[in-house]
Design an enzyme around this catalytic site. Structure first.
Site, short mmCIF file in Angstrom:
data_model
loop_
_atom_site.label_atom_id
_atom_site.label_comp_id
_atom_site.label_asym_id
_atom_site.label_seq_id
_atom_site.Cartn_x
_atom_site.Cartn_y
_atom_site.Cartn_z
NE ARG A 18 -45.67 -52.03 -41.93
CZ ARG A 18 -44.62 -52.78 -42.23
NH1 ARG A 18 -44.71 -53.77 -43.08
NH2 ARG A 18 -43.45 -52.54 -41.67
CG ASN A 36 -45.16 -49.75 -44.60
OD1 ASN A 36 -46.14 -49.29 -44.02
ND2 ASN A 36 -44.00 -49.93 -43.99
#
Length: 88
Positions: A18, A36
């Site tokens: 990320r 996520n």
């Protein structure tokens, strides 16, 4: 300008994926977010210039060094006018 919904699978959680996505999105001027998913995938929404999105998608296929990207599903969507790029 376009917007895409991206679902990345493989070893993409707990490997800095990320942060990698956010860093590169900001460098390329892409708006949206990355998060996520409970099933171990990473989901992203990207908005920006066609060429810049294509460039980011290339980077996402590689991922950070410790990741292992197995598959990326990209779906074109309507732009939502995201401001900035966030990690959720």
């Amino acid at each position: 300008m376009k917007a895409v919904d991206v679902l990345i699978s493989g070893r993409v959680q707990k490997v800095g994926y990320r942060a990698f996505t956010r860093k590169n999105a900001l460098l390329l001027g892409i708006k949206g977010y990355v998060e996520n998913m409970p099933d171990g995938k990473v989901h992203a929404v990207l908005e920006g210039d066609d060429h810049q999105i294509d460039k980011l998608l290339e980077l996402l296929r590689q991922g950070p060094v410790v990741s292992q990207v197995r598959d990326i599903k990209v779906t074109e969507i309507e732009r939502a006018g995201h401001q900035g790029f966030e990690v959720r």
